[in-house]
Design a protein around this motif. Structure first.
Motif, mmCIF file in Angstrom:
data_model
loop_
_atom_site.group_PDB
_atom_site.id
_atom_site.type_symbol
_atom_site.label_atom_id
_atom_site.label_comp_id
_atom_site.label_asym_id
_atom_site.label_seq_id
_atom_site.Cartn_x
_atom_site.Cartn_y
_atom_site.Cartn_z
ATOM 1 N N GLY A 133 0.843 -1.141 0.061
ATOM 2 C CA GLY A 133 -0.060 0.281 -0.005
ATOM 3 C C GLY A 133 1.043 1.185 0.193
ATOM 4 O O GLY A 133 1.883 1.276 0.511
ATOM 5 N N PRO A 134 0.379 2.235 -0.706
ATOM 6 C CA PRO A 134 1.410 3.293 -0.691
ATOM 7 C C PRO A 134 1.943 4.112 0.716
ATOM 8 O O PRO A 134 3.009 4.390 0.653
ATOM 9 C CB PRO A 134 0.530 4.338 -1.573
ATOM 10 C CG PRO A 134 -0.546 3.660 -2.341
ATOM 11 C CD PRO A 134 -0.567 2.411 -1.325
ATOM 12 N N GLY A 135 1.088 4.296 1.637
ATOM 13 C CA GLY A 135 1.244 4.667 2.848
ATOM 14 C C GLY A 135 2.300 4.065 3.531
ATOM 15 O O GLY A 135 3.179 4.654 3.909
ATOM 16 N N ARG A 136 1.976 2.642 3.582
ATOM 17 C CA ARG A 136 3.339 1.738 4.438
ATOM 18 C C ARG A 136 4.252 1.652 3.627
ATOM 19 O O ARG A 136 5.518 1.820 4.140
ATOM 20 C CB ARG A 136 2.582 0.424 4.753
ATOM 21 C CG ARG A 136 1.468 0.322 5.707
ATOM 22 C CD ARG A 136 1.045 -1.343 5.959
ATOM 23 N NE ARG A 136 0.256 -1.509 4.900
ATOM 24 C CZ ARG A 136 -0.161 -2.860 5.098
ATOM 25 N NH1 ARG A 136 -0.101 -3.611 5.990
ATOM 26 N NH2 ARG A 136 -1.079 -3.338 3.823
ATOM 27 N N ALA A 137 4.195 1.857 2.189
ATOM 28 C CA ALA A 137 5.499 2.025 1.331
ATOM 29 C C ALA A 137 6.326 3.087 1.703
ATOM 30 O O ALA A 137 7.508 3.215 1.824
ATOM 31 C CB ALA A 137 5.264 1.637 -0.045
ATOM 32 N N ALA A 138 5.618 4.197 1.948
ATOM 33 C CA ALA A 138 6.404 5.665 2.224
ATOM 34 C C ALA A 138 6.935 5.442 3.713
ATOM 35 O O ALA A 138 8.047 5.900 3.567
ATOM 36 C CB ALA A 138 5.253 6.607 1.982
ATOM 37 N N ALA A 139 6.288 4.736 4.559
ATOM 38 C CA ALA A 139 6.621 4.786 5.793
ATOM 39 C C ALA A 139 7.998 3.807 5.925
ATOM 40 O O ALA A 139 9.305 4.305 6.478
ATOM 41 C CB ALA A 139 5.813 4.033 6.505
ATOM 42 N N VAL A 140 7.901 2.774 4.967
ATOM 43 C CA VAL A 140 9.309 1.872 4.965
ATOM 44 C C VAL A 140 10.264 2.966 4.295
ATOM 45 O O VAL A 140 11.543 2.812 4.942
ATOM 46 C CB VAL A 140 8.955 0.711 4.186
ATOM 47 C CG1 VAL A 140 10.196 -0.254 3.958
ATOM 48 C CG2 VAL A 140 8.255 -0.220 4.921
ATOM 49 N N THR A 141 10.039 3.273 3.279
ATOM 50 C CA THR A 141 11.109 4.219 2.502
ATOM 51 C C THR A 141 11.473 5.406 3.555
ATOM 52 O O THR A 141 12.998 5.477 3.493
ATOM 53 C CB THR A 141 10.522 4.894 1.343
ATOM 54 O OG1 THR A 141 9.779 3.947 0.539
ATOM 55 C CG2 THR A 141 11.578 5.707 0.402
ATOM 56 N N ALA A 142 10.917 5.986 4.271
ATOM 57 C CA ALA A 142 11.365 7.114 5.220
ATOM 58 C C ALA A 142 11.886 6.532 6.344
ATOM 59 O O ALA A 142 13.053 7.016 6.813
ATOM 60 C CB ALA A 142 10.304 7.778 5.655
ATOM 61 N N GLY A 143 11.529 5.182 6.667
ATOM 62 C CA GLY A 143 12.286 4.448 7.752
ATOM 63 C C GLY A 143 13.913 4.075 7.689
ATOM 64 O O GLY A 143 14.673 4.300 8.469
ATOM 65 N N PHE A 144 14.134 3.690 6.237
ATOM 66 C CA PHE A 144 15.307 3.422 5.780
ATOM 67 C C PHE A 144 16.353 4.564 5.895
ATOM 68 O O PHE A 144 17.475 4.597 6.413
ATOM 69 C CB PHE A 144 15.515 2.708 4.681
ATOM 70 C CG PHE A 144 15.107 1.160 4.315
ATOM 71 C CD1 PHE A 144 16.072 0.598 5.133
ATOM 72 C CD2 PHE A 144 14.015 0.816 3.520
ATOM 73 C CE1 PHE A 144 15.279 -1.145 5.059
ATOM 74 C CE2 PHE A 144 13.565 -0.588 3.630
ATOM 75 C CZ PHE A 144 14.360 -1.369 4.175
ATOM 76 N N ALA A 145 15.653 5.980 5.432
ATOM 77 C CA ALA A 145 16.611 6.846 5.601
ATOM 78 C C ALA A 145 16.658 7.321 7.327
ATOM 79 O O ALA A 145 18.019 7.705 7.453
ATOM 80 C CB ALA A 145 15.836 8.145 4.839
ATOM 81 N N ALA A 146 15.851 7.090 7.960
ATOM 82 C CA ALA A 146 16.139 7.345 9.577
ATOM 83 C C ALA A 146 16.875 6.336 9.966
ATOM 84 O O ALA A 146 17.863 6.698 10.930
ATOM 85 C CB ALA A 146 14.582 7.038 10.214
#
Length: 299
Positions: free
Chosen positions: A220-233
């Motif tokens: 899902g777009p929302g969770r994929a965005a969270a994972v993407t941002a999580g890797f940067a964090a």
């Protein structure tokens, strides 16, 4: 079966490389990755670092390994490309599988010879990365879900990148430049988070075009965005662990996290379209470049 005169093969391979392995992207990535990994590995121990002839061998080896893997992917994805990417060189006949396999053999001999100058350990580590890549094609044939399910495919394919990182770090250990300790895990995790942020960013979108293998389709777009941002964090956390002991100035690479933060905000606010990929590309470049420059400047 297509037969190509031997004198024409180098030109055909050259056109393939310029189109499918754009030097300005892949060579720059390989160069910055090795410089950052090597520089941080050395300076994190408190020692001074400068690029050397051994650094050049590692850079060339990693870039050639990335080319090897790109040639492998072109063959591995042929059936999918025939349907969804009919303009790809292997589909159109601009290059043949035999030519790619021949080039891969030359690359294998080349990186083996380069690293034999350094040590047997270096040879074994770089060959292990290429060998793992070769296992992916029969693995996908045996288990089609690996190729059809993007998240599973990533879990199976990512270790190639990890093995290349282990090659660079292991080469430093074999040379006596660094002593392996907990910082190795933090450094490899930093590199993993940086590249996985980009990997998720390029395959995250609100809508999925036909034939696209997106992580956002399953998550899902929302969770994929969270994972993407999580890797940067995660990359920032690793940077703090590695750089904080060297003082506040050493934390400057953490400022690169402003780029994925901006990308995340733009993607979520838009509610449509794909992830703003330039922010993810800039994050990779900024993190690795800042890390390499800092490694040179730190006393």
């Amino acid at each position: 079966m297509t037969t190509v005169a031997a004198p024409h093969v180098p030109a055909r391979l050259g056109r393939f490389v310029l189109r499918m392995f754009r030097p300005q992207i892949y060579v720059t990535y390989g160069l910055l990755w090795v410089l950052a990994l090597e520089g941080v590995a050395v300076t994190a121990t408190g020692a001074a670092w400068r690029p050397s002839g051994a650094t050049a061998i590692r850079v060339v080896s990693v870039v050639l390994a990335l080319l090897f893997l790109r040639m492998l992917d072109e063959q591995k994805d042929l059936d999918h490309d025939r349907v969804h990417h009919p303009d790809r060189p292997l589909v159109t006949g601009a290059i043949t599988a035999g030519e790619l396999r021949g080039a891969m053999a030359v690359i294998t001999v080349g990186v083996t010879g380069l690293n034999a100058v350094r040590s047997v350990t270096d040879v074994l580590l770089i060959v292990a990365a290429l060998g793992y890549g070769l296992l992916l094609a029969p693995l996908e044939r045996r288990f089609p879900a690996v190729g059809d399910r993007p998240l599973l495919g990533l879990a199976v394919a990512y270790p190639v990148q990890l093995l290349l990182g282990v090659y660079v770090y292991g080469s430093l250990v074999a040379a006596g430049t660094v002593t392996a300790d907990w910082r190795a895990a933090a450094l490899l995790a930093l590199c993993a988070c940086v590249v996985l942020h980009f990997e998720f960013a390029r395959k995250t979108a609100w809508e999925a075009p036909p034939g696209a293998r997106l992580y956002s389709t399953g998550l899902g777009p929302g969770r994929a965005a969270a994972v993407t941002a999580g890797f940067a964090a995660g990359a920032v956390v690793c940077e703090v662990l590695l750089f904080a002991p060297r003082g506040p100035l050493a934390l400057l690479p953490c400022l690169a996290a402003l780029l994925p933060a901006h990308g995340t905000r733009r993607f979520l606010a838009a509610g449509r379209g794909a992830w703003p990929l330039p922010t993810a590309i800039a994050f990779v470049v900024a993190t690795y470049l800042a890390s390499a420059v800092l490694a040179v400047l730190l006393p």
